[in-house]
Design a protein around this motif. Structure first.
Motif, PDB file in Angstrom:
ATOM      1  N   TYR A 243       0.811  -1.219   0.000  1.00  0.00           N
ATOM      2  CA  TYR A 243       0.000   0.000   0.000  1.00  0.00           C
ATOM      3  C   TYR A 243       0.844   1.270   0.000  1.00  0.00           C
ATOM      4  CZ  TYR A 243      -4.000  -3.011   1.048  1.00  0.00           C
ATOM      5  OH  TYR A 243      -4.981  -3.980   0.979  1.00  0.00           O
ATOM      6  N   CYS A 244       2.166   1.147   0.011  1.00  0.00           N
ATOM      7  CA  CYS A 244       3.023   2.336   0.026  1.00  0.00           C
ATOM      8  C   CYS A 244       2.877   3.106  -1.280  1.00  0.00           C
ATOM      9  CB  CYS A 244       4.498   1.939   0.224  1.00  0.00           C
ATOM     10  SG  CYS A 244       4.886   1.367   1.880  1.00  0.00           S
ATOM     11  N   CYS A 245       2.695   4.409  -1.163  1.00  0.00           N
ATOM     12  CA  CYS A 245       2.580   5.267  -2.335  1.00  0.00           C
ATOM     13  C   CYS A 245       2.795   6.712  -1.895  1.00  0.00           C
ATOM     14  CB  CYS A 245       1.208   5.115  -3.005  1.00  0.00           C
ATOM     15  SG  CYS A 245      -0.181   5.668  -1.972  1.00  0.00           S
ATOM     16  N   SER A 246       2.964   7.593  -2.856  1.00  0.00           N
ATOM     17  CA  SER A 246       3.013   9.019  -2.543  1.00  0.00           C
ATOM     18  C   SER A 246       1.618   9.472  -2.105  1.00  0.00           C
ATOM     19  CB  SER A 246       3.455   9.812  -3.769  1.00  0.00           C
ATOM     20  OG  SER A 246       4.780   9.471  -4.123  1.00  0.00           O
ATOM     21  N   PRO A 247       1.529  10.591  -1.381  1.00  0.00           N
ATOM     22  CA  PRO A 247       0.206  11.093  -0.981  1.00  0.00           C
ATOM     23  C   PRO A 247      -0.731  11.257  -2.169  1.00  0.00           C
ATOM     24  CG  PRO A 247       1.909  12.247   0.227  1.00  0.00           C
ATOM     25  CD  PRO A 247       2.619  11.390  -0.777  1.00  0.00           C
ATOM     26  N   THR A 248      -1.990  10.886  -1.968  1.00  0.00           N
ATOM     27  CA  THR A 248      -3.019  10.992  -2.997  1.00  0.00           C
ATOM     28  C   THR A 248      -4.191  11.817  -2.464  1.00  0.00           C
ATOM     29  OG1 THR A 248      -4.208   9.015  -2.278  1.00  0.00           O
ATOM     30  CG2 THR A 248      -2.387   8.680  -3.824  1.00  0.00           C
ATOM     31  N   LYS A 249      -5.159  12.084  -3.333  1.00  0.00           N
ATOM     32  CA  LYS A 249      -6.354  12.829  -2.918  1.00  0.00           C
ATOM     33  C   LYS A 249      -7.310  11.968  -2.100  1.00  0.00           C
ATOM     34  CE  LYS A 249      -6.384  15.478  -7.269  1.00  0.00           C
ATOM     35  NZ  LYS A 249      -7.202  15.819  -8.456  1.00  0.00           N
ATOM     36  N   MET A 250      -7.128  10.664  -2.186  1.00  0.00           N
ATOM     37  CA  MET A 250      -8.068   9.716  -1.589  1.00  0.00           C
ATOM     38  C   MET A 250      -7.459   9.066  -0.344  1.00  0.00           C
ATOM     39  SD  MET A 250     -11.085   8.022  -2.791  1.00  0.00           S
ATOM     40  CE  MET A 250     -10.847   7.556  -4.510  1.00  0.00           C
ATOM     41  N   ILE A 251      -8.228   9.053   0.748  1.00  0.00           N
ATOM     42  CA  ILE A 251      -7.781   8.335   1.936  1.00  0.00           C
ATOM     43  C   ILE A 251      -8.747   7.191   2.233  1.00  0.00           C
ATOM     44  CG2 ILE A 251      -6.498  10.240   2.980  1.00  0.00           C
ATOM     45  CD1 ILE A 251      -8.910  10.783   4.778  1.00  0.00           C
ATOM     46  N   HIS A 252      -8.194   6.160   2.845  1.00  0.00           N
ATOM     47  CA  HIS A 252      -8.956   4.966   3.217  1.00  0.00           C
ATOM     48  C   HIS A 252      -9.018   4.888   4.734  1.00  0.00           C
ATOM     49  CE1 HIS A 252      -9.195   0.636   4.345  1.00  0.00           C
ATOM     50  NE2 HIS A 252     -10.146   0.647   3.423  1.00  0.00           N
ATOM     51  N   LEU A 253     -10.212   4.737   5.275  1.00  0.00           N
ATOM     52  CA  LEU A 253     -10.414   4.664   6.721  1.00  0.00           C
ATOM     53  C   LEU A 253     -10.857   3.265   7.098  1.00  0.00           C
ATOM     54  CD1 LEU A 253     -11.229   7.717   5.751  1.00  0.00           C
ATOM     55  CD2 LEU A 253     -12.019   7.949   8.095  1.00  0.00           C
ATOM     56  N   SER A 254     -10.258   2.735   8.152  1.00  0.00           N
ATOM     57  CA  SER A 254     -10.652   1.414   8.653  1.00  0.00           C
ATOM     58  C   SER A 254     -10.734   1.454  10.171  1.00  0.00           C
ATOM     59  CB  SER A 254      -9.665   0.344   8.178  1.00  0.00           C
ATOM     60  OG  SER A 254      -8.350   0.662   8.581  1.00  0.00           O
ATOM     61  N   THR A 255     -11.051   0.305  10.768  1.00  0.00           N
ATOM     62  CA  THR A 255     -11.336   0.158  12.209  1.00  0.00           C
ATOM     63  C   THR A 255     -12.369   1.195  12.656  1.00  0.00           C
ATOM     64  OG1 THR A 255      -9.434   1.540  12.931  1.00  0.00           O
ATOM     65  CG2 THR A 255      -9.043  -0.826  12.698  1.00  0.00           C
ATOM     66  N   LEU A 256     -13.396   1.347  11.848  1.00  0.00           N
ATOM     67  CA  LEU A 256     -14.483   2.286  12.160  1.00  0.00           C
ATOM     68  C   LEU A 256     -15.525   1.612  13.053  1.00  0.00           C
ATOM     69  CD1 LEU A 256     -14.970   3.675   8.537  1.00  0.00           C
ATOM     70  CD2 LEU A 256     -14.132   5.004  10.495  1.00  0.00           C
ATOM     71  N   PRO A 257     -16.278   2.407  13.823  1.00  0.00           N
ATOM     72  CA  PRO A 257     -17.383   1.826  14.596  1.00  0.00           C
ATOM     73  C   PRO A 257     -18.414   1.188  13.670  1.00  0.00           C
ATOM     74  CG  PRO A 257     -16.948   4.109  15.271  1.00  0.00           C
ATOM     75  CD  PRO A 257     -16.154   3.860  14.025  1.00  0.00           C
ATOM     76  N   GLN A 258     -19.030   0.116  14.092  1.00  0.00           N
ATOM     77  CA  GLN A 258     -19.993  -0.595  13.249  1.00  0.00           C
ATOM     78  C   GLN A 258     -21.235   0.242  12.957  1.00  0.00           C
ATOM     79  OE1 GLN A 258     -17.989  -3.027  11.749  1.00  0.00           O
ATOM     80  NE2 GLN A 258     -19.993  -4.006  11.601  1.00  0.00           N
TER      81      GLN A 258
END
Length: 326
Positions: A243-258
């Motif tokens: 998943y390593c990459c330069s910064p992008t416009k899109m972020i991915h969020l995980s471990t969110l409350p159900q």
């Protein structure tokens, strides 16, 4: 090596710091190396802190110790090159085969240091990213042209931990727009330099280079992250490398409350920039989200400020996504 270094010698050196379960030694182009597994993480930390830079023999065989991303060593034989102290009944060699190290140097097992470029390349689908040499052995990087009014050690941790485990971070008080970041190994440092050079954060274009300092010494102004459970590469290291990459416009969020809603996610992040699109979804029965900002700088600010922040009853995890659209 002027003197022999065997499993017994290494056990004698490392066992005063805790119970040593397994040792594997092997020869690489960069020299003689070993993997040592302790019963506890605390013992491994104690051994590294006490033995880093020390000599095994008087005046020679200086130890250079890094933490491995491997969770468990696989030992097949008990001989002078490998030993499982928890299983003394292992054979000394494979039947019908001369005794040779069965191990880690030849088989491309996931040894984290970049002396084993093949193992890391495997994490990237068979080849290192363009521009990555895989031969760097300098672990500390110098980040400059920071915004001193808005940056701190934890925000730097959130950004640099995308590319490897963080050992220590130190903001330079005599140069408030400079900071030293010590990564877990030379390959992780090379990834950070490669992907973050020229990134924009808090209105400043970052300059990221290798430091002349091999490591950051402990002190009042040094922040220690070695044992932080927020280090991303303690588990699933190969997955994180991919998943390593330069910064992008899109972020991915995980471990969110159900029970999280898309509106709550947007509300949590919108102070950092214009959100163009967002999507809440479920994967493996866990809630995740994609959020697209107007530009990379806004997404980077959201990541450094909100990674490991609390949302509902959860501590959320944020990474850059390489997806172009939602």
């Amino acid at each position: 090596m002027l003197y022999p270094i065997t499993v017994e010698v290494l056990h004698q050196v490392f066992s005063p710091h805790g119970y040593v379960e397994k040792i594997v030694t092997f020869q690489k182009s960069a020299g003689f190396q070993a993997l040592i597994q302790f019963q506890s993480r605390q013992s491994a930390v104690s051994a590294r802190n006490s033995l880093q830079g020390r000599n095994i023999y008087d005046g020679c065989c200086q130890l250079d110790i890094q933490f491995s991303n491997l969770e468990e060593l696989q030992v097949n034989y008990n001989n002078e090159r490998s030993r499982d102290f928890t299983n003394p009944s292992l054979p000394s060699e494979q039947k019908g085969r001369p005794s040779s190290q069965p191990g880690y140097g030849d088989a491309g097992v996931g040894f984290p240091q970049m002396n084993n470029a093949a193992a890391i390349a495997a994490a990237f689908g068979g080849g290192l990213p363009p521009g990555i040499s895989g031969t760097n052995d300098r672990c500390t990087v110098l980040a400059s042209n920071l915004n001193p009014d808005r940056i701190d050690e934890d925000k730097l941790f959130n950004l640099f931990s995308l590319y490897g485990n963080i050992v220590r971070i130190k903001l330079l008080r005599n140069k408030p727009d400079h900071a030293l970041v010590q990564m877990g190994d030379g390959f992780q440092a090379e990834l950070a330099v490669h992907f973050l050079k020229g990134a924009t954060l808090f209105g400043k274009r970052l300059e990221v280079n290798f430091s002349k300092h091999p490591n950051i010494t402990m002190g009042a102004e040094t922040h220690e992250y070695l044992n932080s459970n927020l280090n991303r590469f303690n588990r699933n290291a190969a997955k994180n490398y991919r998943y390593c990459c330069s910064p992008t416009k899109m972020i991915h969020l995980s471990t969110l409350p159900q029970d999280i809603t898309e509106e709550e996610i947007v509300s949590h992040l919108e102070e950092h920039g214009s959100i163009v699109n967002s999507k809440l979804f479920e994967m493996n029965a866990k809630k995740q989200a994609l959020v697209m900002f107007e530009n990379e700088e806004q997404a980077t600010e959201a990541l450094v400020c909100k990674h490991a922040s609390s949302l509902g009853d959860s501590m959320i995890r944020i990474s850059f996504s390489q997806l172009q659209t939602i």
